[in-house]
Write a protein that holds these residues in place. Sequence first.
Motif, PDB file in Angstrom:
ATOM      1  N   TYR A 114      37.137  42.443  43.831  1.00  0.00           N
ATOM      2  CA  TYR A 114      36.277  41.496  43.114  1.00  0.00           C
ATOM      3  C   TYR A 114      36.969  41.071  41.823  1.00  0.00           C
ATOM      4  O   TYR A 114      37.512  41.905  41.100  1.00  0.00           O
ATOM      5  CB  TYR A 114      34.936  42.130  42.744  1.00  0.00           C
ATOM      6  CG  TYR A 114      33.951  42.275  43.874  1.00  0.00           C
ATOM      7  CD1 TYR A 114      32.999  41.291  44.140  1.00  0.00           C
ATOM      8  CD2 TYR A 114      33.958  43.418  44.676  1.00  0.00           C
ATOM      9  CE1 TYR A 114      32.091  41.432  45.179  1.00  0.00           C
ATOM     10  CE2 TYR A 114      33.056  43.566  45.723  1.00  0.00           C
ATOM     11  CZ  TYR A 114      32.125  42.564  45.966  1.00  0.00           C
ATOM     12  OH  TYR A 114      31.233  42.708  46.994  1.00  0.00           O
ATOM     13  N   THR A 138      42.816  37.805  43.592  1.00  0.00           N
ATOM     14  CA  THR A 138      41.801  38.289  44.523  1.00  0.00           C
ATOM     15  C   THR A 138      42.420  38.590  45.890  1.00  0.00           C
ATOM     16  O   THR A 138      43.210  37.804  46.410  1.00  0.00           O
ATOM     17  CB  THR A 138      40.685  37.240  44.695  1.00  0.00           C
ATOM     18  OG1 THR A 138      40.189  36.858  43.416  1.00  0.00           O
ATOM     19  CG2 THR A 138      39.540  37.795  45.522  1.00  0.00           C
ATOM     20  N   ASN A 143      36.163  38.874  46.900  1.00  0.00           N
ATOM     21  CA  ASN A 143      35.142  37.988  46.331  1.00  0.00           C
ATOM     22  C   ASN A 143      35.394  37.687  44.859  1.00  0.00           C
ATOM     23  O   ASN A 143      35.967  38.503  44.134  1.00  0.00           O
ATOM     24  CB  ASN A 143      33.754  38.599  46.477  1.00  0.00           C
ATOM     25  CG  ASN A 143      33.271  38.616  47.909  1.00  0.00           C
ATOM     26  OD1 ASN A 143      33.421  39.616  48.608  1.00  0.00           O
ATOM     27  ND2 ASN A 143      32.705  37.517  48.364  1.00  0.00           N
TER      28      ASN A 143
END
Length: 377
Positions: A114, A138, A143
């Motif tokens: 994340y 990422t 995400n």
Amino acid sequence: MSDHLKYYKKIKIAPTLDLKDLNHKILISQRKKFYFSLGLTKNSFENKKILELCCGTGYNMHFLKSQFKCGKSLVVDHNPNSIKLAKKNLSKYKDITVLDKDIRKFKCKKKFDYVLIENSLDNINNPQKIVDKIINLTKKDGNIIMTVGDNYGIFSEKLRFVYSIILLDQRPKKKISEKVYFLSNIFKYHLNTLTKNLRKPDKWVLDNILNENWIKKKNYFGVTQLIKKIKGKLIIQNVYPSFMEKKKFYKKINFQNINKKYLNTHINNQLNLLDANTQFDKFCNIETNIKNIYAVINKLSIDKKLDKKLILKIKIELENMRKKILKRCNKNNVTLMIEEFNNIIDDFMNDKKVTTKTKHLSKFWSVYNQHILLHKI
């Protein structure tokens, strides 16, 4: 246009939320609701590696570690006051590193499950470059969680900035501390109409009213700009608040068209970000009026003598907005607020003392922040 960092360094504080600003249980509850609104829970973060950019005081990472049991993580900021508080707030977590670094110069070979950035992209020079950096940091199938702004959603703060300038023109305050004290006492009631569980009014004033470079911008990095930037690299997994109609059978979801659908629904419903308590069922073409108001506001300053001609221009645009809305809709919070605001302007133009207590402006809040969950494909 300067960014938040330069301003924060200038005022020598971190006006963002800190652990001590709220009761700990309330803060935990708010953070849970934030992530839940995006469809995320403890299971989403447990043992996940997280990078948080512009971490502020570290209150969010404190929540993710203490409540959601995230894994080894890194938080980055470059405001000395934020870094000091983040190190203090996260000191007991040995697997969280606090890094003092300008995110525009930040580099890292690691990739994260994340990557988070809240309340920062809206006033960083060239936010598109930061988005590219975030994508590269990422993992695939990872995400990104971010908040972006909105030109309609900033409307209520823009008007409070004008209101502040009018009040300070009649009641001059030389020192920034005097301005903060004066405006905090006025806007404390405004903020309480949202909820009593917010950061302190003086921090809000410093961050939203006296941060002139931010409040005087003509355009803010929002959903439209973000979707055009990410193209085929990311897909939107969720947005809050969301206008997306989810009637289609899930097996018919086309990932290639998701971003386009979010963009279209956002554009069609953007007017509903103007006021949190008003639902516009019909389109009102007020975009030009809003742009013209923002162009005038860009010429104002807290520290300069107020030009009444500029304030009069704002009144004219507001009145045109009100008439356009009433042609399509019944009287509502927005039209009532505009009537009250134009009465304030009339008093100012006629050298009458402007009231520090308002009925409709105090309850008028646009929806600025759009919380977005992105998935890297």
